[in-house]
Enzyme design. Structure first.
Site, PDB file in Angstrom:
ATOM      1  N   GLN A  45      74.688  59.644  73.145  1.00 17.88           N
ATOM      2  CA  GLN A  45      74.212  60.950  73.595  1.00 17.88           C
ATOM      3  C   GLN A  45      72.827  61.165  73.010  1.00 17.88           C
ATOM      4  O   GLN A  45      72.547  60.753  71.880  1.00 17.88           O
ATOM      5  CB  GLN A  45      75.170  62.070  73.147  1.00 17.88           C
ATOM      6  CG  GLN A  45      76.436  62.126  74.009  1.00 17.88           C
ATOM      7  CD  GLN A  45      77.386  63.217  73.562  1.00 17.88           C
ATOM      8  OE1 GLN A  45      78.084  63.029  72.580  1.00 17.88           O
ATOM      9  NE2 GLN A  45      77.420  64.322  74.285  1.00 17.88           N
ATOM     10  N   SER A  46      71.952  61.828  73.781  1.00 23.60           N
ATOM     11  CA  SER A  46      70.532  61.833  73.448  1.00 23.60           C
ATOM     12  C   SER A  46      70.201  62.619  72.194  1.00 23.60           C
ATOM     13  O   SER A  46      69.343  62.218  71.413  1.00 23.60           O
ATOM     14  CB  SER A  46      69.721  62.379  74.627  1.00 23.60           C
ATOM     15  OG  SER A  46      69.877  61.528  75.758  1.00 23.60           O
ATOM     16  N   THR A  47      70.855  63.746  71.960  1.00 24.86           N
ATOM     17  CA  THR A  47      70.481  64.614  70.844  1.00 24.86           C
ATOM     18  C   THR A  47      71.717  65.026  70.071  1.00 24.86           C
ATOM     19  O   THR A  47      72.848  64.971  70.573  1.00 24.86           O
ATOM     20  CB  THR A  47      69.747  65.866  71.341  1.00 24.86           C
ATOM     21  OG1 THR A  47      70.638  66.641  72.156  1.00 24.86           O
ATOM     22  CG2 THR A  47      68.510  65.495  72.149  1.00 24.86           C
ATOM     23  N   GLN A  96      73.599  67.858  71.771  1.00 20.28           N
ATOM     24  CA  GLN A  96      74.587  67.439  72.763  1.00 20.28           C
ATOM     25  C   GLN A  96      75.883  66.994  72.096  1.00 20.28           C
ATOM     26  O   GLN A  96      76.977  67.289  72.577  1.00 20.28           O
ATOM     27  CB  GLN A  96      74.010  66.304  73.614  1.00 20.28           C
ATOM     28  CG  GLN A  96      72.856  66.718  74.510  1.00 20.28           C
ATOM     29  CD  GLN A  96      72.319  65.559  75.325  1.00 20.28           C
ATOM     30  OE1 GLN A  96      72.710  64.420  75.124  1.00 20.28           O
ATOM     31  NE2 GLN A  96      71.405  65.849  76.229  1.00 20.28           N
TER      32      GLN A  96
END
Length: 686
Positions: A22-24, A27
């Site tokens: 997951q990017s961040t 998230q």
């Protein structure tokens, strides 16, 4: 799931790797359902025939962007396992989770094809040895990268549009807040306002960020907290040098709205590691700049002047700002022979010297490169600076007095605001204590302790205010100051005037100083260039070494050598005084000084008085007794041997047989005096 027939026993005999990303971190924290869905393929791998212990979950990249594979530890583990042939299938919620970069994704596909590893997502099973599956996955990877570009473009475009209207909100520096309508306004906290304004006032007075830090010693400075339990609250602490630079260089304090001051830059290390850094763009590269967007503490021109001053203070860029130390021309003096700046060296004796050391170190020195004592040059330049009264002196003096008054006012105002805040906190703690039920001792005891702490803080703030009142020195009125400004030399040489202040005043009028080439080592020429463009050359006498400085002047030596054989010492003293000739130390000659010159330079006396009967010289006494002449002089000076001195300064010893016998007894009784005797051998040789 489509393509299950592609899974063979060879694939099931190896590991099934489930990759999550997951990017961040936001998230990961908020999109928990997405995280749970990414873990679900582990159960799907068991359903497709893999043993539970052969299913490996790699979730090290939760919260890491998929744009660069080199920055993802989990992705590197996945690639390593595929290269070793340990992976039979790679599971993911969708193939875009594997990599947002086409290069990283294509590399993984090629490795999977070579090691016969499958890719499995919600749409089906992909065999990389099949050209159709490989084309389909390549298309999905390209679409994933394009999707990232499109999403980023939309987000950045919306932010840019809002920023161009000045409506994009971002964390404001301390001293500013957003009001109920979303407008940027000055913080209503008066103490915070005063602290920010005092930073700019202290910089205007001191001229450096270090001077601002020194002005805030013992005084607290606000900090706006963002995020966490202290979000949007003012916290108080010490003012550091880094925070001063942040305040002085922030255009928000000039009422200017700026978007895009910083940009993200990625660099690739030799080992392939991608590093991400943030750097400040040049002012002409800022994408959005809106002047007069909100009320500012300073003007835009003031901000530019501060930036120029800070750059001038940066010594590693070649700047030479005024610094501490007694050498007034430090940093602005250069060598006129080689053209390079001269360094300043401080000796243990406390004296300073300007040296052309850079040229010598680089073997670029010229025969006329010189070093010179700093006080010789500084005194000449300062004398020239103070020689003529200028109308600007009174303006400078009045401005300095106004600055001192403003500095004292700011310090006292800060102490008053601290007392007001401490009194408010104490009153608030008192109200909380009086409102609680006295029977609830568990709560009342805590509130009572808090009230006592607030009262202690109030007492300390009041004591600091009283100290600020008492430490404020009396300032002269403007009439006295106008009279004092006319005597600037006395102010210049006053003990309370700092060397740094003298340097700053000097640099406001003098552009630079140059030590001109001079063949005579005992003379020097200094070129002075004013900021008005005028220039002049000052001739100086270089100080001589101590032995040379104490040497008898040539005029005195010539007169004593010429007239000494015919005149007595007293007569020579009169002639030297009539000619105005003094010693090397500047004192008038006396008989002792003339006699010393005769002795050193072997100048005879005008006549020699012969010895009378019963008188001999000191050397003759020493020869007869076989001892050193110093012992004879000792006897004479201590009254043990009768002697008299002639006008020429010669000792005449009264000598007879009784005196000689007494001297020999004294020698025999002494353990220090050993007469020189002749020893006769058997062969008759001496």
């Amino acid at each position: 799931m489509n393509g299950q027939s592609k899974i063979t026993s060879s694939h099931r005999s190896r590991q099934a790797v489930v990759y999550l990303r997951q990017s961040t971190y936001v998230q990961v924290r908020d999109n928990t359902e997405s995280t749970a869905r990414q873990y679900a393929p582990a159960d799907e791998a068991v359903r497709l025939g893999w043993d539970r212990e052969d299913v490996v979950v790699i979730d090290a990249d939760l919260g890491v962007s998929g744009k660069f594979g080199a920055e993802r530890e989990g992705f590197r583990q996945l690639v390593a396992k595929v290269c070793l042939g340990e992976v039979g299938a790679v599971f993911g919620l969708e193939v875009s989770r594997l990599a947002r970069s086409s290069a990283d994704f294509a590399r993984l596909l090629e490795l999977a094809r070579l090691t016969d590893a499958l890719l499995v997502d919600g749409d089906g099973v992909y065999d990389l040895s099949d050209i159709n599956d490989r084309l389909l996955l390549g298309l999905k990877g390209s679409m994933s990268e394009a999707e990232l570009h499109i999403l980023a473009g939309r987000l950045q475009g919306a932010k840019r549009a809002a920023a161009e209207r000045g409506e994009l909100h971002f964390p404001l520096p301390v001293g500013y807040v957003y009001d109920d309508e979303g407008a940027c306004v000055i913080d209503p906290d008066v103490e915070a306002q005063t602290a920010i304004r005092d930073v700019f006032a202290a910089f205007a007075a001191g001229g450096s960020a270090y001077a601002v830090v020194a002005a805030f010693v013992g005084r607290r400075f606000p900090l706006r907290a963002y995020g966490g339990v202290w979000a949007s609250q003012l916290r108080w602490g010490k003012l550091t040098h880094a925070r001063v630079l942040g305040v002085l260089g922030n255009p928000c304090y000039a009422g200017t709205y700026v978007y895009g001051r910083y940009t993200t830059r990625r660099t690739v290390e030799p080992d392939g590691t991608v590093r991400t850094g943030v750097r400040l763009l040049a002012r002409d590269q800022w994408p959005v700049v809106l002047h007069d967007h909100h009320e500012g503490d300073i003007t835009w021109q003031t901000l530019l002047d501060i930036e120029a001053k800070l750059k001038a203070n940066c010594t590693h860029d070649g700047a030479r700002p005024a610094r501490e130390g007694l050498a007034l021309c430090q940093g602005i003096i250069g060598c006129g022979s080689c053209g390079r700046p001269m360094a300043t060296r401080y000796h243990r004796s406390g004296q300073a010297a300007y040296e052309c050391s850079g040229s010598k170190a680089d073997h670029q020195g010229t025969p006329t490169c010189r070093s010179i004592r700093a006080d010789v040059v500084d005194d000449a330049v300062a004398t020239r600076l103070l020689a003529q009264p200028t109308p600007g002196r009174i303006t400078v003096a009045l401005a300095a007095a106004d600055e001192v008054t403003a500095r004292h006012t700011r310090s006292q105002r800060a102490a008053e605001l601290a007392v007001e805040r401490a009194r408010y906190e104490a009153d608030r703690a008192e109200r909380a204590f009086t409102a609680v039920d006295p029977g609830n001792r568990l709560v009342a005891q805590t509130l009572e302790s808090r009230w006592e702490a607030r009262l202690t803080a109030l007492a300390e703030a009041e004591a600091a205010l009283a100290e600020a009142h008492e430490s404020r020195p009396p300032l002269p009125d403007r009439a006295d100051l106008l009279a004092l400004a006319g005597d600037l030399p006395r102010l210049w040489h006053a003990s309370g005037t700092r060397d740094k202040d003298r340097k700053r005043l000097l640099r406001t009028l003098v552009a630079d100083v140059t030590l001109m080439p001079e063949a005579d080592r005992w003379r020097a020429r200094v070129g002075l260039r004013w900021h008005t463009g005028a220039s002049e050359v000052i001739g100086l006498e270089r100080p001589k070494p101590a032995p040379e400085a104490r040497r008898t002047p040539s005029a005195a030596l010539e007169l004593i050598s010429r007239r000494g054989p015919r005149l007595r010492d007293a007569e020579l003293v009169d002639e030297l005084a009539a000619e105005g000739i003094t010693t090397a130390s500047g004192w008038p000659f006396d008989a002792a000084a003339v006699r010393w010159v005769r002795h050193v330079h072997k100048i005879p006396f005008p006549f020699t008085v012969p010895f009378r009967d019963g008188e001999i010289s000191v050397k003759e006494v020493a020869r007869r007794l076989g001892i050193a002449a110093d012992a004879v002089y000792y006897w004479i000076n201590h009254g043990q041997l009768a002697a008299c001195k002639t006008p020429s300064g010669r000792w005449c010893v009264l000598w007879d047989d009784e005196t000689e016998a007494a001297c020999r007894r004294r020698i025999a009784e002494s353990g220090h005096l050993t007469p020189k005797t002749r020893t006769i051998t058997a062969g008759g040789a001496v």
